[in-house]
Write an enzyme that holds these catalytic residues in place. Structure first.
Site, PDB file in Angstrom:
ATOM      1  N   GLU A  98      -9.650   0.819   4.870  1.00  0.00           N
ATOM      2  CA  GLU A  98      -8.946   0.300   6.059  1.00  0.00           C
ATOM      3  C   GLU A  98      -8.791   1.367   7.142  1.00  0.00           C
ATOM      4  OE1 GLU A  98      -4.762   0.315   6.504  1.00  0.00           O
ATOM      5  OE2 GLU A  98      -4.413   0.484   4.353  1.00  0.00           O
ATOM      6  N   LYS A 106       5.375   0.795  -2.213  1.00  0.00           N
ATOM      7  CA  LYS A 106       6.296   1.850  -1.791  1.00  0.00           C
ATOM      8  C   LYS A 106       7.726   1.349  -1.827  1.00  0.00           C
ATOM      9  CE  LYS A 106       4.124   3.908   1.474  1.00  0.00           C
ATOM     10  NZ  LYS A 106       3.623   2.619   1.721  1.00  0.00           N
TER      11      LYS A 106
END
Ligand code: PSU
Ligand code: MN
Length: 306
Positions: free
Chosen positions: A26, A160
């Site tokens: 990405e 996360k």
């Protein structure tokens, strides 16, 4: 029709035609996830790691309105070094194309473009998820909806803890997205190997992983897969340090009223600032580690698909 929009790098196109392994990467991580010049350096190193492990890298972005699959060094440098490159998720793609703009692709839009090109394996650092406080804010990353629908397997380092990991897992479960632990029973939490949450399946080799990926799509089970690969022991952060940093970052996000697509980049930059750059080093190393696993997975999948 697609030809008017999609530009596949010749090396990537050749590999795809020949059934060779290709790994998508990405570009939001380059433009919005890390500071210059470490972002560009990391992106180029990741491409090299993919090559060293037997696959062809295809970094994805939108440049002057074209969906690019495979970038040159110059293009990667441009993305990492230019203000005003737009963080592009699913909803943004038509407008970036129509206006001929530059867009850095998130997990969601990278999956879309990878799927259009026929790339099945995608390596990144972390996926978006259900944000903490989403019960109030409704902030749920479009990455999750993409994982529900688009046939690309995403190798990441877990979720996360700027996110609500428990709710993220619930969302994925509802949408039938398998969450796999690579060599672990516990979902890693990006900077740390542990999160306190389990995974759906533990898999210990890329070959075993490739079989499951193939079975999913052979059976027409639409959607992606989350392959969570823990950060190497020697690079993981101290749990209390990172937890405190994330909590401080979340508090500042709230005070400043940062919302929507700005939230994730804001939190990443804040955590880096609070940890004095230590989180950036961990971030870089976990992406390298994911690149190794993702490339080997692409190699195994190509072998199985012969
Ligand atoms: N997590 C990271 N680094 C990143 C991102 C997430 O550790 O760079 C980026 C990815 O591109 C991901 C996006 O798809 O943030 C999610 O943004 P949002 O939460 O706005 O959907
Ligand atoms: Mn969001």
């Amino acid at each position: 029709m697609l030809k008017n929009y999609l530009e596949i790098h010749p090396e990537v196109e050749k590999a795809l035609k020949e059934g060779k392994p290709v790994v998508a990467l990405e570009s939001t991580i380059i433009s919005h996830g890390m500071p210059y010049p470490r972002n560009v350096e990391t992106a180029l190193n990741v491409e090299q790691i993919v090559r060293d492990n037997g696959a062809v890298p295809a970094t994805i972005a939108i440049l002057k309105g074209k969906l690019k699959v495979g970038l040159t060094k110059e293009e990667i440098d441009y993305l990492g070094n230019t203000k005003g490159v737009i963080k592009t998720s699913r909803r943004d793609i038509p407008f970036i194309c129509a206006k001929g703009l530059d867009g850095a692709t998130t997990v969601a839009s990278t999956m879309i473009i990878a799927a259009l090109a026929g790339v099945k394996i995608f390596v990144t650092g972390g996926i978006g998820g259900v944000h903490r406080g989403a019960q109030e804010t409704f902030d749920i990353s479009a990455d999750l909806q993409e994982l529900a629908n688009t046939n690309v397997a995403v190798v990441c380092a877990g979720a996360k803890s700027i996110l609500d990991i428990g709710l993220t897992l619930e969302y994925l479960e509802t949408n039938g997205v398998p969450v796999v632990g690579f060599g672990t029973d516990e979902l890693p939490a990006f900077y740390t190997r542990k999160s306190g949450f389990g995974v759906d399946y533990r898999v210990d080799s890329e070959a075993e992983l490739a079989k499951a990926v193939k079975a999913k799509w052979d059976l027409g089970l639409q959607g992606g897969m989350v392959i969570a690969n823990p950060i190497p022991e020697e690079y993981q952060m101290d749990y209390d340090t990172i937890t405190k940093a994330i909590e401080d970052a979340l508090k500042e996000l709230d005070e400043k009223g940062v919302k929507g697509k700005e939230s994730t980049p804001f939190l990443l930059a804040k955590v880096k600032e609070i940890t004095g750059g230590a989180s950036l080093e961990s971030n870089i190393q976990l992406v390298y580690n994911n690149a190794r696993v993702g490339s080997k997975l692409a190699v195994e999948l190509a072998e199985l698909s012969k």
